[in-house]
Design a protein around this motif. Structure first.
Motif, PDB file in Angstrom:
ATOM      1  N   PHE A  97       0.835  -1.201   0.000  1.00 41.17           N
ATOM      2  CA  PHE A  97       0.000   0.000   0.000  1.00 41.17           C
ATOM      3  C   PHE A  97       0.875   1.259   0.000  1.00 41.17           C
ATOM      4  N   TRP A  98       1.887   1.305   0.892  1.00 41.67           N
ATOM      5  CA  TRP A  98       2.720   2.506   1.000  1.00 41.67           C
ATOM      6  C   TRP A  98       3.677   2.639  -0.177  1.00 41.67           C
ATOM      7  N   ALA A  99       4.051   1.523  -0.777  1.00 43.76           N
ATOM      8  CA  ALA A  99       4.886   1.585  -1.986  1.00 43.76           C
ATOM      9  C   ALA A  99       4.080   2.244  -3.109  1.00 43.76           C
ATOM     10  N   LYS A 100       2.827   1.810  -3.227  1.00 46.92           N
ATOM     11  CA  LYS A 100       1.926   2.373  -4.240  1.00 46.92           C
ATOM     12  C   LYS A 100       1.711   3.861  -3.979  1.00 46.92           C
ATOM     13  N   PHE A 101       1.578   4.205  -2.701  1.00 48.82           N
ATOM     14  CA  PHE A 101       1.402   5.612  -2.313  1.00 48.82           C
ATOM     15  C   PHE A 101       2.610   6.444  -2.786  1.00 48.82           C
ATOM     16  N   MET A 102       3.808   5.928  -2.555  1.00 49.59           N
ATOM     17  CA  MET A 102       4.996   6.687  -2.950  1.00 49.59           C
ATOM     18  C   MET A 102       5.075   6.842  -4.470  1.00 49.59           C
ATOM     19  N   ASP A 103       4.785   5.770  -5.195  1.00 49.25           N
ATOM     20  CA  ASP A 103       4.937   5.830  -6.650  1.00 49.25           C
ATOM     21  C   ASP A 103       3.771   6.507  -7.348  1.00 49.25           C
ATOM     22  N   GLU A 104       2.554   6.297  -6.824  1.00 51.58           N
ATOM     23  CA  GLU A 104       1.398   6.835  -7.547  1.00 51.58           C
ATOM     24  C   GLU A 104       0.986   8.225  -7.064  1.00 51.58           C
ATOM     25  N   LYS A 105       1.224   8.524  -5.792  1.00 54.09           N
ATOM     26  CA  LYS A 105       0.819   9.832  -5.268  1.00 54.09           C
ATOM     27  C   LYS A 105       2.014  10.804  -5.197  1.00 54.09           C
ATOM     28  N   CYS A 106       3.128  10.346  -4.592  1.00 54.79           N
ATOM     29  CA  CYS A 106       4.258  11.278  -4.388  1.00 54.79           C
ATOM     30  C   CYS A 106       5.042  11.512  -5.680  1.00 54.79           C
ATOM     31  N   LEU A 107       5.320  10.446  -6.422  1.00 57.34           N
ATOM     32  CA  LEU A 107       6.195  10.588  -7.599  1.00 57.34           C
ATOM     33  C   LEU A 107       5.718  11.645  -8.610  1.00 57.34           C
ATOM     34  N   PRO A 108       4.413  11.672  -8.962  1.00 56.64           N
ATOM     35  CA  PRO A 108       3.999  12.700  -9.940  1.00 56.64           C
ATOM     36  C   PRO A 108       4.309  14.118  -9.449  1.00 56.64           C
ATOM     37  N   GLU A 109       4.181  14.353  -8.140  1.00 54.67           N
ATOM     38  CA  GLU A 109       4.486  15.696  -7.604  1.00 54.67           C
ATOM     39  C   GLU A 109       5.999  15.934  -7.619  1.00 54.67           C
ATOM     40  N   ILE A 110       6.760  14.885  -7.335  1.00 59.52           N
ATOM     41  CA  ILE A 110       8.226  15.022  -7.361  1.00 59.52           C
ATOM     42  C   ILE A 110       8.678  15.374  -8.782  1.00 59.52           C
ATOM     43  N   ILE A 111       8.099  14.700  -9.758  1.00 60.31           N
ATOM     44  CA  ILE A 111       8.479  14.961 -11.160  1.00 60.31           C
ATOM     45  C   ILE A 111       8.143  16.411 -11.526  1.00 60.31           C
ATOM     46  N   LYS A 112       6.962  16.848 -11.083  1.00 60.78           N
ATOM     47  CA  LYS A 112       6.569  18.233 -11.423  1.00 60.78           C
ATOM     48  C   LYS A 112       7.501  19.244 -10.761  1.00 60.78           C
ATOM     49  N   PHE A 113       7.777  19.065  -9.480  1.00 57.86           N
ATOM     50  CA  PHE A 113       8.604  20.101  -8.819  1.00 57.86           C
ATOM     51  C   PHE A 113      10.033  20.071  -9.345  1.00 57.86           C
ATOM     52  N   CYS A 114      10.454  18.916  -9.834  1.00 58.01           N
ATOM     53  CA  CYS A 114      11.837  18.801 -10.309  1.00 58.01           C
ATOM     54  C   CYS A 114      11.992  19.232 -11.773  1.00 58.01           C
ATOM     55  N   TYR A 115      11.100  18.773 -12.626  1.00 54.04           N
ATOM     56  CA  TYR A 115      11.336  18.958 -14.068  1.00 54.04           C
ATOM     57  C   TYR A 115      10.428  19.967 -14.761  1.00 54.04           C
ATOM     58  N   ASP A 116       9.296  20.315 -14.143  1.00 53.96           N
ATOM     59  CA  ASP A 116       8.416  21.274 -14.826  1.00 53.96           C
ATOM     60  C   ASP A 116       9.076  22.653 -14.797  1.00 53.96           C
ATOM     61  N   SER A 117       8.896  23.409 -15.872  1.00 51.76           N
ATOM     62  CA  SER A 117       9.560  24.718 -15.899  1.00 51.76           C
ATOM     63  C   SER A 117       8.643  25.847 -15.417  1.00 51.76           C
ATOM     64  N   ASN A 118       7.362  25.530 -15.234  1.00 57.98           N
ATOM     65  CA  ASN A 118       6.414  26.570 -14.826  1.00 57.98           C
ATOM     66  C   ASN A 118       6.452  26.795 -13.306  1.00 57.98           C
ATOM     67  N   TYR A 119       6.662  28.037 -12.910  1.00 56.94           N
ATOM     68  CA  TYR A 119       6.819  28.381 -11.492  1.00 56.94           C
ATOM     69  C   TYR A 119       5.604  27.940 -10.662  1.00 56.94           C
ATOM     70  N   GLU A 120       4.408  28.274 -11.157  1.00 53.29           N
ATOM     71  CA  GLU A 120       3.190  27.946 -10.387  1.00 53.29           C
ATOM     72  C   GLU A 120       3.025  26.431 -10.223  1.00 53.29           C
ATOM     73  N   VAL A 121       3.308  25.725 -11.310  1.00 60.71           N
ATOM     74  CA  VAL A 121       3.172  24.253 -11.260  1.00 60.71           C
ATOM     75  C   VAL A 121       4.132  23.683 -10.211  1.00 60.71           C
ATOM     76  N   LYS A 122       5.349  24.236 -10.210  1.00 60.27           N
ATOM     77  CA  LYS A 122       6.365  23.733  -9.273  1.00 60.27           C
ATOM     78  C   LYS A 122       5.955  24.005  -7.815  1.00 60.27           C
TER      79      LYS A 122
END
Ligand SMILES: N[C@@H](CCC(=O)N[C@@H](CS)C(=O)NCC(=O)O)C(=O)O
Length: 232
Positions: A97-122
């Motif tokens: 359950f917690w593995a799924k939480f990290m990959d499905e919930k946290c990872l998309p936000e990590i990718i956005k804050f790391c790689y998205d270039s838009n300030y608001e999105v980050k």
């Protein structure tokens, strides 16, 4: 003689998860570094056409993609020795359950804050990630500060899976000079991370921090205020 191969990428926590599982189990393997860009790497296109991502694991020529799927395969196929998932069925379910939480919930936000270039999105992604980390923080409190989720006092599935949070996130936030996971707001996660990172197994099998930091400093998108806001 079994043939075990891993197609990975040194920066990828998902590849490292698989390497750690193989090392914990004492399984010999051949490591192949994927060609960049990963999406276009011929072996990735051939063996992981749906997701086009590393890692891809090969056992006697049969390819298996997706790190969590691979970890379970390794655990089931090499039953002897250290088991990755906890033995207790409830603890196993919670680890998944917690593995799924990290990959499905946290990872998309990590990718956005790391790689998205838009300030608001980050900024939004960093806020969302902190909300998610609060859930993990509370879970660790419920776990009575046990550094190991499964309650089995050893490195296993959850410790391997969580390197995304306990190691990569810290490096990424340092590279981008942002503060997401800190000791004041997340004392339990930080203590858990510190304890894990002091394990010799972890130290020996994670990519060197400075090397990883240099990678993210080069490839992550810095958090920069849009021009129009600077001039106001
Ligand atoms: N859910 C996948 C995630 C794997 C993943 O995101 N891999 C990244 C490297 S960290 C990748 O291959 N990205 C290729 C790309 O986006 O081009 C897993 O657990 O294996």
């Amino acid at each position: 003689m079994e043939e075990v191969k891993l197609l990975g990428f040194w920066v990828s926590p998902f590849s490292i998860r698989v390497e750690m599982a193989l090392k914990l189990k004492g399984i010999e393997y051949e490591y192949i570094e994927a060609q960049l860009p990963i999406k276009k790497c011929p072996k990735i296109v051939k063996y992981n056409p749906i997701y086009k991502k590393v890692p891809v694991f090969f056992h006697n020529g049969k390819p298996i993609p997706e790190s969590l799927v691979i970890l379970e395969y390794i655990d089931e196929n090499w039953e002897d020795g250290t088991s990755l998932l906890p033995k207790d069925p409830y603890q196993r379910a919670m680890a998944r359950f917690w593995a799924k939480f990290m990959d499905e919930k946290c990872l998309p936000e990590i990718i956005k804050f790391c790689y998205d270039s838009n300030y608001e999105v980050k900024v939004k992604a960093m806020g969302e990630l902190q909300e998610l980390l609060k859930l993990l923080e509370n879970e660790l409190i419920k776990d009575n500060n046990n550094i190991f989720f499964g309650g089995e006092n050893k490195v296993g599935y959850m410790e391997i899976v969580s390197i995304l949070i306990t190691y990569w996130l810290g490096v990424m936030q340092e590279a981008l000079e942002v503060d997401i996971l800190n000791k004041k707001e997340f004392p339990n996660i930080c203590e858990w991370a510190d304890k894990l990172m002091s394990c010799s197994f972890m130290k020996e099998n994670l990519p060197p921090r400075e090397k990883l930091l240099a990678f993210y400093k080069e490839y992550a998108q810095p958090l920069v205020l849009p021009n129009n806001e600077l001039s106001q």
